[in-house]
Design a protein around this motif. Structure first.
Motif, short mmCIF file in Angstrom:
data_model
loop_
_atom_site.label_atom_id
_atom_site.label_comp_id
_atom_site.label_asym_id
_atom_site.label_seq_id
_atom_site.Cartn_x
_atom_site.Cartn_y
_atom_site.Cartn_z
N VAL A 28 42.95 -15.58 53.93
CA VAL A 28 43.43 -16.29 52.73
C VAL A 28 44.91 -15.97 52.51
O VAL A 28 45.73 -16.85 52.28
CB VAL A 28 42.59 -15.90 51.49
CG1 VAL A 28 43.25 -16.37 50.21
CG2 VAL A 28 41.19 -16.48 51.62
N ARG A 29 45.24 -14.69 52.59
CA ARG A 29 46.63 -14.30 52.34
C ARG A 29 47.59 -14.95 53.32
O ARG A 29 48.64 -15.47 52.95
CB ARG A 29 46.78 -12.77 52.44
CG ARG A 29 46.24 -12.04 51.24
CD ARG A 29 46.37 -10.55 51.43
NE ARG A 29 45.93 -9.85 50.23
CZ ARG A 29 45.21 -8.74 50.24
NH1 ARG A 29 44.87 -8.17 51.37
NH2 ARG A 29 44.87 -8.17 49.11
N LEU A 30 47.24 -14.92 54.61
CA LEU A 30 48.18 -15.46 55.60
C LEU A 30 48.38 -16.96 55.43
O LEU A 30 49.51 -17.46 55.49
CB LEU A 30 47.69 -15.13 57.02
CG LEU A 30 48.19 -13.78 57.54
CD1 LEU A 30 47.34 -13.30 58.71
CD2 LEU A 30 49.66 -13.84 57.94
N ILE A 31 47.29 -17.71 55.20
CA ILE A 31 47.44 -19.16 55.02
C ILE A 31 48.21 -19.45 53.73
O ILE A 31 49.06 -20.35 53.69
CB ILE A 31 46.06 -19.86 55.02
CG1 ILE A 31 45.45 -19.74 56.43
CG2 ILE A 31 46.16 -21.32 54.61
CD1 ILE A 31 44.04 -20.26 56.56
N ALA A 32 47.95 -18.66 52.69
CA ALA A 32 48.61 -18.90 51.40
C ALA A 32 50.09 -18.52 51.43
O ALA A 32 50.93 -19.20 50.83
CB ALA A 32 47.90 -18.10 50.31
N ILE A 55 56.12 -11.71 58.45
CA ILE A 55 54.66 -11.74 58.65
C ILE A 55 54.18 -10.39 59.15
O ILE A 55 53.18 -9.84 58.67
CB ILE A 55 54.26 -12.89 59.61
CG1 ILE A 55 54.40 -14.20 58.86
CG2 ILE A 55 52.84 -12.71 60.14
CD1 ILE A 55 53.86 -15.40 59.53
N GLY A 56 54.92 -9.81 60.10
CA GLY A 56 54.56 -8.46 60.59
C GLY A 56 54.61 -7.45 59.45
O GLY A 56 53.73 -6.58 59.33
N ALA A 57 55.63 -7.59 58.59
CA ALA A 57 55.80 -6.62 57.48
C ALA A 57 54.63 -6.67 56.50
O ALA A 57 54.31 -5.66 55.85
CB ALA A 57 57.11 -6.90 56.75
N LEU A 58 53.96 -7.82 56.40
CA LEU A 58 52.84 -7.91 55.44
C LEU A 58 51.76 -6.87 55.73
O LEU A 58 51.05 -6.44 54.83
CB LEU A 58 52.22 -9.32 55.48
CG LEU A 58 53.02 -10.47 54.84
CD1 LEU A 58 52.22 -11.76 54.91
CD2 LEU A 58 53.39 -10.16 53.39
N SER A 59 51.65 -6.46 57.00
CA SER A 59 50.60 -5.48 57.33
C SER A 59 50.83 -4.17 56.58
O SER A 59 49.89 -3.44 56.28
CB SER A 59 50.53 -5.22 58.84
OG SER A 59 51.59 -4.40 59.24
N THR A 60 52.10 -3.87 56.25
CA THR A 60 52.37 -2.62 55.53
C THR A 60 52.02 -2.74 54.05
O THR A 60 51.84 -1.74 53.37
CB THR A 60 53.86 -2.21 55.68
OG1 THR A 60 54.68 -3.19 55.03
CG2 THR A 60 54.26 -2.12 57.14
N PHE A 61 51.93 -3.99 53.56
CA PHE A 61 51.54 -4.18 52.16
C PHE A 61 50.02 -4.17 52.00
O PHE A 61 49.51 -3.97 50.91
CB PHE A 61 52.10 -5.52 51.63
CG PHE A 61 53.60 -5.52 51.50
CD1 PHE A 61 54.20 -5.17 50.29
CD2 PHE A 61 54.41 -5.85 52.58
CE1 PHE A 61 55.59 -5.17 50.17
CE2 PHE A 61 55.79 -5.84 52.45
CZ PHE A 61 56.39 -5.50 51.26
N MET A 79 52.02 -16.11 46.18
CA MET A 79 53.13 -15.20 45.86
C MET A 79 53.23 -14.11 46.93
O MET A 79 52.21 -13.68 47.47
CB MET A 79 52.88 -14.50 44.52
CG MET A 79 52.90 -15.41 43.33
SD MET A 79 54.59 -15.67 42.80
CE MET A 79 54.30 -16.60 41.31
N VAL A 80 54.45 -13.64 47.17
CA VAL A 80 54.60 -12.47 48.05
C VAL A 80 55.16 -11.31 47.22
O VAL A 80 55.78 -11.51 46.18
CB VAL A 80 55.53 -12.76 49.26
CG1 VAL A 80 54.89 -13.76 50.20
CG2 VAL A 80 56.91 -13.23 48.83
N HIS A 81 54.89 -10.10 47.68
CA HIS A 81 55.39 -8.91 46.99
C HIS A 81 56.91 -9.01 46.86
O HIS A 81 57.60 -9.43 47.80
CB HIS A 81 55.01 -7.67 47.83
CG HIS A 81 55.14 -6.39 47.09
ND1 HIS A 81 56.35 -5.84 46.77
CD2 HIS A 81 54.20 -5.53 46.60
CE1 HIS A 81 56.17 -4.71 46.13
NE2 HIS A 81 54.86 -4.50 46.01
N SER A 137 49.99 -8.27 62.31
CA SER A 137 50.73 -7.90 63.52
C SER A 137 50.45 -8.90 64.63
O SER A 137 51.36 -9.28 65.38
CB SER A 137 50.34 -6.49 63.97
OG SER A 137 50.56 -5.58 62.93
N ALA A 138 49.18 -9.33 64.74
CA ALA A 138 48.85 -10.30 65.79
C ALA A 138 49.53 -11.64 65.51
O ALA A 138 50.08 -12.28 66.42
CB ALA A 138 47.33 -10.48 65.88
#
Ligand code: ACO
Length: 445
Positions: free
Chosen positions: A182-186, A158-164, A132-134, A268-269
């Motif tokens: 885990v989060r990135l692969i999921a 994907i870049g925005a996930l760093s703020t979460f 799930m994503v926010h 970010s990477a």
């Protein structure tokens, strides 16, 4: 000029260190240097001691595009381009494609060993429960134009996930690192499918926990009404993810390592790595193959096209042929070609396949291609399968990115843990102006 052996040689070990040396004579000074050879390399920094005098910075190597520079030591992926070999952690790609699944391969790439039953169950469960994503990500998506390219959306989300997940910046904490992996692969299949649904004006479909990684992605992409995931297409998608999982120090992986070397968070990477993959020289070649096959149009036009390739001096290329590393049949192309028949049994035969098969047959028996060691690469058949599975061409690099995420993260983690690594910072050969005084604007010509 007198010949003397200079300082690098003084490091020559007497005991168990490297026993092979490269002898270099500097014609400017007549000095001879001996550089230790280790793992088939000499250290570029050893060259720094080769100077014409105390004011000299020291010798550097000049290697645009890193054609012959190893930027790291790695234990993840082995490629022998001449023999057409690709192995993840020692396991041949064809064995993994036949007997494994993507999540197991991702575990292998990240951890170095195949999981046992309990480890696999825990890993698959963890990935499944982080898909799930926010909900705010949906608001972010809504801000894109109706026809936004899904790769552009993927870079941003994907870049925005760093703020979460602000804790992700603690890149030296193994537990924090693992959570983000885990989060990135999921989450990448969810972000990818949302980007597609946005571009189609379709409502987003949420992840389903009782489906496989590939099956869940397909339902998030295509579910309308009573959509059921076809097991053959699910298996094909899974194998395609395996084939794209890692390919050692390619452009996007180098971007991931380079950006990550600043110790920024992995979101970010990874956004930078997706950006690198977006380029037509990296993630976009299978789209060019489809365009080429459509332009050729029928089998009888192939000889004329081959003739144009040969006479154009490299301007007209047989897309999906040739590779910087493989000078033999790309082992991934072999697997995809075999899989195509199974996929077309479900989807109906892609009419472009006959042109592709004939094109391959003619090219592989033509001296021009044989002499230059040009063989089909991974992109020659993958576009045909994606098209048959009803993916729009804009999604092809996105599919690549989903599979490659595990490789990017494994390489990033290896880089973070490598004591030899520092922030990536190449040198340059400066050829610009020397010092000159500033001229006021009114006095300039
Ligand atoms: N069709 C016709 N001729 C070709 C092709 C091709 N696909 N590829 C290379 N050649 C020729 C070149 O014209 C050159 O000929 P010359 O020696 O007479 O000058 C010779 O083969 C060597 O080619 P280079 O471009 O120097 O080889 P390089 O290793 O730099 O290129 C590349 C590799 C970019 C992949 C090239 O083979 C190509 O453009 N292929 C088509 C595009 C493609 O399929 N890209 C996907 C690669 S796989 C991936 O990225 C996942």
């Amino acid at each position: 000029m007198s010949t003397q052996t200079a300082s690098v040689a003084e490091k020559k070990p007497t005991g168990g260190g490297p026993r092979e040396f490269l002898s270099i004579t500097d014609s400017r000074t007549g000095k001879v240097y001996e550089l230790p050879i280790e793992n088939g390399t000499v250290k570029a920094l050893d060259l720094r001691q080769i100077k014409t005098g105390p004011e000299d910075f020291g010798l550097m190597t000049y290697d645009p595009a890193f054609m012959n520079t190893a930027s790291c030591k790695s234990r993840i992926t082995f490629i022998d381009g001449d023999k057409g070999i690709l192995r993840y952690r020692g396991y041949p790609i064809d064995q993994l494609a036949e007997h494994s699944n993507y999540l197991e391969v991702a575990y292998l790439i990240l951890n170095g060993e195949l999981p046992n039953l309990a480890q696999y169950a825990a890993w698959a469960d963890e990935i499944t429960h982080h898909t799930m994503v926010h909900e705010n990500i949906k608001d972010l998506m809504a801000g894109f134009r109706y026809d936004a390219h899904p790769m552009g959306m993927l870079v941003s989300t994907i870049g925005a996930l760093s703020t979460f997940y602000p804790e992700a910046k603690h890149v030296h904490d193994p537990a924090v690192r693992r959570d983000q992996i885990v989060r990135l692969i999921a989450k990448i299949p969810t972000l990818a499918a949302f980007a597609y649904r946005h571009s189609q004006g379709l409502p987003y479909v949420y992840p389903e926990n009782d489906l496989s990684y590939a099956g869940n992605f397909l339902q998030m992409m295509f579910k309308i009404g009573n959509y059921k995931v076809d097991p053959v297409l699910e298996q094909a998608m899974d194998v395609l993810f395996i084939l794209h999982a890692d390919h050692e120090q390619n452009c996007s992986t180098s971007a991931m390592r380079g950006i990550g070397s600043s110790e920024v968070d992995p979101y970010s990477a990874a956004a930078g790595a997706v950006g690198a993959l977006y380029g037509p020289l990296h993630g976009g070649a299978n789209e060019a193959v489809l365009r080429m096959l459509r332009e050729i149009g029928s089998k009888d036009k192939i000889p004329q096209f081959i003739k144009e390739c040969k006479e154009s001096g490299g301007d007209v290329r047989l897309m999906g042929f040739g590779h910087r590393v493989y000078k033999n049949y790309d082992p991934r192309a072999k697997i995809i070609k075999k899989m195509a028949d199974q996929v077309f049994e479900v989807t109906g035969r892609n009419p472009l396949l006959d042109i592709a098969l004939e094109l391959e047959r003619i090219a592989l028996s033509d001296e021009y291609f044989v002499k230059r060691k040009l063989y089909p690469n991974v992109d020659f058949y993958s576009g045909l399968i994606y098209q048959a599975m009803k993916f729009p061409v804009d999604m092809y690099p996105v599919l690549f990115a989903i599979g490659r995420m595990s490789g990017w993260l494994a390489q990033w983690q290896e880089m973070i843990q490598d004591k030899d690594q520092k922030i990536a910072r190449p040198r340059q050969v400066y050829l610009g102006e020397g010092e000159r005084p500033f001229v006021p604007m009114t006095s300039r010509k």
